[in-house]
Design a protein around this motif. Structure first.
Motif, PDB file in Angstrom:
ATOM      1  N   GLY A   1      22.362  19.748  15.409  1.00 34.00           N
ATOM      2  CA  GLY A   1      22.609  19.614  13.980  1.00 34.00           C
ATOM      3  C   GLY A   1      24.038  19.830  13.553  1.00 34.00           C
ATOM      4  N   ASN A   2      24.922  20.024  14.517  1.00 30.19           N
ATOM      5  CA  ASN A   2      26.333  20.207  14.183  1.00 30.19           C
ATOM      6  C   ASN A   2      26.994  18.869  13.888  1.00 30.19           C
ATOM      7  N   VAL A   3      27.910  18.863  12.935  1.00 29.05           N
ATOM      8  CA  VAL A   3      28.587  17.628  12.551  1.00 29.05           C
ATOM      9  C   VAL A   3      29.541  17.186  13.655  1.00 29.05           C
ATOM     10  N   GLU A   4      29.326  15.932  14.132  1.00 26.13           N
ATOM     11  CA  GLU A   4      30.195  15.366  15.160  1.00 26.13           C
ATOM     12  C   GLU A   4      31.284  14.489  14.568  1.00 26.13           C
ATOM     13  N   GLY A   5      30.975  13.873  13.443  1.00 24.18           N
ATOM     14  CA  GLY A   5      31.947  12.998  12.821  1.00 24.18           C
ATOM     15  C   GLY A   5      31.436  12.445  11.503  1.00 24.18           C
ATOM     16  N   ILE A   6      32.349  11.924  10.709  1.00 26.91           N
ATOM     17  CA  ILE A   6      32.005  11.349   9.404  1.00 26.91           C
ATOM     18  C   ILE A   6      32.618   9.956   9.301  1.00 26.91           C
ATOM     19  N   THR A   7      31.793   8.988   8.911  1.00 27.26           N
ATOM     20  CA  THR A   7      32.271   7.621   8.702  1.00 27.26           C
ATOM     21  C   THR A   7      32.157   7.282   7.223  1.00 27.26           C
ATOM     22  N   THR A   8      33.267   6.896   6.625  1.00 19.80           N
ATOM     23  CA  THR A   8      33.246   6.498   5.216  1.00 19.80           C
ATOM     24  C   THR A   8      32.865   5.022   5.141  1.00 19.80           C
ATOM     25  N   ALA A   9      31.613   4.756   4.730  1.00 20.30           N
ATOM     26  CA  ALA A   9      31.100   3.389   4.704  1.00 20.30           C
ATOM     27  C   ALA A   9      31.504   2.641   3.438  1.00 20.30           C
ATOM     28  N   VAL A  10      31.592   3.350   2.315  1.00 20.95           N
ATOM     29  CA  VAL A  10      32.055   2.782   1.049  1.00 20.95           C
ATOM     30  C   VAL A  10      33.125   3.721   0.516  1.00 20.95           C
ATOM     31  N   ASP A  11      34.278   3.163   0.167  1.00 24.41           N
ATOM     32  CA  ASP A  11      35.450   3.993  -0.113  1.00 24.41           C
ATOM     33  C   ASP A  11      36.075   3.629  -1.461  1.00 24.41           C
ATOM     34  N   GLN A  12      35.754   4.423  -2.498  1.00 26.72           N
ATOM     35  CA  GLN A  12      36.382   4.279  -3.813  1.00 26.72           C
ATOM     36  C   GLN A  12      36.210   2.874  -4.407  1.00 26.72           C
ATOM     37  N   VAL A  13      34.990   2.377  -4.396  1.00 28.88           N
ATOM     38  CA  VAL A  13      34.725   1.009  -4.860  1.00 28.88           C
ATOM     39  C   VAL A  13      34.421   0.987  -6.353  1.00 28.88           C
ATOM     40  N   ASP A  14      35.138   0.124  -7.074  1.00 30.38           N
ATOM     41  CA  ASP A  14      34.879  -0.143  -8.495  1.00 30.38           C
ATOM     42  C   ASP A  14      34.309  -1.553  -8.620  1.00 30.38           C
ATOM     43  N   LEU A  15      33.189  -1.658  -9.314  1.00 33.02           N
ATOM     44  CA  LEU A  15      32.498  -2.937  -9.445  1.00 33.02           C
ATOM     45  C   LEU A  15      31.925  -3.029 -10.847  1.00 33.02           C
ATOM     46  N   ASP A  16      31.989  -4.211 -11.446  1.00 36.45           N
ATOM     47  CA  ASP A  16      31.417  -4.413 -12.776  1.00 36.45           C
ATOM     48  C   ASP A  16      30.786  -5.801 -12.816  1.00 36.45           C
ATOM     49  N   VAL A  17      29.454  -5.832 -12.889  1.00 39.17           N
ATOM     50  CA  VAL A  17      28.703  -7.090 -12.842  1.00 39.17           C
ATOM     51  C   VAL A  17      28.126  -7.377 -14.218  1.00 39.17           C
ATOM     52  N   GLU A  18      28.436  -8.543 -14.759  1.00 45.87           N
ATOM     53  CA  GLU A  18      27.966  -8.912 -16.086  1.00 45.87           C
ATOM     54  C   GLU A  18      26.533  -9.462 -16.033  1.00 45.87           C
ATOM     55  N   PRO A  19      25.753  -9.278 -17.089  1.00 45.04           N
ATOM     56  CA  PRO A  19      24.398  -9.847 -17.133  1.00 45.04           C
ATOM     57  C   PRO A  19      24.437 -11.371 -16.935  1.00 45.04           C
ATOM     58  N   GLY A  20      23.564 -11.875 -16.093  1.00 45.95           N
ATOM     59  CA  GLY A  20      23.482 -13.308 -15.849  1.00 45.95           C
ATOM     60  C   GLY A  20      24.480 -13.827 -14.838  1.00 45.95           C
ATOM     61  N   GLU A  21      25.285 -12.949 -14.270  1.00 50.76           N
ATOM     62  CA  GLU A  21      26.310 -13.370 -13.313  1.00 50.76           C
ATOM     63  C   GLU A  21      25.714 -13.549 -11.920  1.00 50.76           C
ATOM     64  N   PHE A  22      26.318 -14.446 -11.152  1.00 48.11           N
ATOM     65  CA  PHE A  22      25.998 -14.620  -9.731  1.00 48.11           C
ATOM     66  C   PHE A  22      27.195 -14.082  -8.958  1.00 48.11           C
ATOM     67  N   LEU A  23      27.016 -12.887  -8.411  1.00 51.12           N
ATOM     68  CA  LEU A  23      28.091 -12.225  -7.679  1.00 51.12           C
ATOM     69  C   LEU A  23      27.755 -12.217  -6.189  1.00 51.12           C
ATOM     70  N   ALA A  24      28.714 -12.610  -5.370  1.00 54.79           N
ATOM     71  CA  ALA A  24      28.537 -12.568  -3.924  1.00 54.79           C
ATOM     72  C   ALA A  24      29.452 -11.495  -3.341  1.00 54.79           C
ATOM     73  N   ILE A  25      28.921 -10.738  -2.388  1.00 55.12           N
ATOM     74  CA  ILE A  25      29.701  -9.718  -1.692  1.00 55.12           C
ATOM     75  C   ILE A  25      29.711 -10.072  -0.213  1.00 55.12           C
ATOM     76  N   LEU A  26      30.891 -10.353   0.308  1.00 56.81           N
ATOM     77  CA  LEU A  26      31.073 -10.787   1.685  1.00 56.81           C
ATOM     78  C   LEU A  26      31.650  -9.673   2.533  1.00 56.81           C
ATOM     79  N   GLY A  27      31.450  -9.802   3.831  1.00 56.66           N
ATOM     80  CA  GLY A  27      32.081  -8.862   4.744  1.00 56.66           C
ATOM     81  C   GLY A  27      31.462  -8.962   6.117  1.00 56.66           C
ATOM     82  N   HIS A  28      32.250  -8.639   7.136  1.00 53.93           N
ATOM     83  CA  HIS A  28      31.720  -8.657   8.497  1.00 53.93           C
ATOM     84  C   HIS A  28      30.795  -7.459   8.685  1.00 53.93           C
TER      85      HIS A  28
END
Length: 290
Positions: free
Chosen positions: A20-47
């Motif tokens: 149960g000891n911490v071996e490491g920490i991975t930051t999967a999402v880092d300071q993300v700002d997002l604003d999606v409007e009603p009715g919008e089609f937003l795509a999020i890409l990434g490997h």
């Protein structure tokens, strides 16, 4: 405020050893700002490993921020008393439709969500009918899901979410396990929900062809937003996309390579029709192909 908004969203995966000891920490999402409007089609890409699926799970309150805040239709996902309302507002569709389909008959599966919500029986069947029609699966309503193709199963999964009348649908790589035909079926259904029903769509994908008709695109890398813009603006930056380990649609890549050979084509060509039109205009005297 948009229907979905994140402010400095950060999420960390903590690795522990057998004790149960911490071996490491991975930051999967880092300071993300997002604003999606009603009715919008937003795509999020990434490997793979870019953080896009982790971001998606925050919108449905499956994960909670380590830092920052996520609001869905004004509701803070960190407020446990609002989780049920948040999940009704932002429905989630995952990669594998077999993980979401639980009914023995298509129409029963689609009606499961509204039934759990306490919707009256008559209204449930009305919702089942409208949802299956919206994704082009009404004629299969009496079929067993086990007899359907991958693309058809995924459309049933979408209908099941749609029957709960969400304002927003989050699709986490919904075509990753499908063949090209199945991918087209699902994306066509998603576009219809957005354009005809006015439902906000957030599509998580690594298939570039799927985002051509999106209103906006966010490209993630190492948990951060690396690029933002319209599909045309994004596809105009072929070299940057390659540096982010992302493929480019074949027609966009072909147009880019022709540009590199001196042919005066516009940036960010998205479809075969656009490329053909541009080449015809050049051949017709407005330019020169050599």
């Amino acid at each position: 405020m948009g229907i979905v908004r994140t402010e400095k969203l950060t999420y960390e995966y903590i690795r522990r050893d057998e004790e149960g000891n911490v071996e490491g920490i991975t930051t999967a999402v880092d300071q993300v700002d997002l604003d999606v409007e009603p009715g919008e089609f937003l795509a999020i890409l990434g490997h793979n490993g870019s953080g896009k699926s982790t971001l998606a799970k925050h919108i449905n309150a499956i994960l909670y921020p380590a830092e920052g805040t996520v609001w869905v239709d004004g509701m803070d996902t960190g407020d446990e008393s609002m989780v049920w309302n948040i999940r009704q507002t932002a429905g989630m569709v995952f990669q594998n439709p077999d993980n979401q389909i639980i009914g023995q008959v298509v129409e029963e599966d689609v009606g499961f969500g509204p039934e759990n919500m306490g919707v009256p029986t008559r209204e449930i069947w009305e919702r089942v009918e409208e949802s299956l029609k919206a994704v082009g699966m009404y004629e299969y309503r009496k079929h067993s899901p086990n007899k359907l193709s991958g693309g058809q199963k995924q459309r049933v999964s979408i209908a099941g979410v749609l029957a709960m009348h969400p304002k927003c649908i989050v699709l986490d790589e919904p075509t990753a396990m499908l063949d090209p035909r199945g991918r087209k079926e699902v994306i066509r259904a998603v576009r219809g929900l957005n354009q005809v029903e006015g439902i906000t769509v957030i599509l998580i994908t690594h298939y570039m062809e799927e985002i051509v008709h999106a209103d906006r695109v966010f490209v993630m890398d190492s948990g951060k937003i690396a690029m933002e813009g319209t599909p045309r603006e994004i596809f105009s930056q072929v070299e940057k996309l390659k540096s982010l380990r992302l493929d480019v649609p074949q027609v966009t890549l072909l147009a880019y390579e022709l540009q590199q050979r001196g042919i005066a084509l516009p940036d960010g060509i998205l479809t075969t029709e656009e490329l053909a039109d541009a080449l015809c205009r050049l051949a017709g005297g407005k330019g020169r192909i050599s």
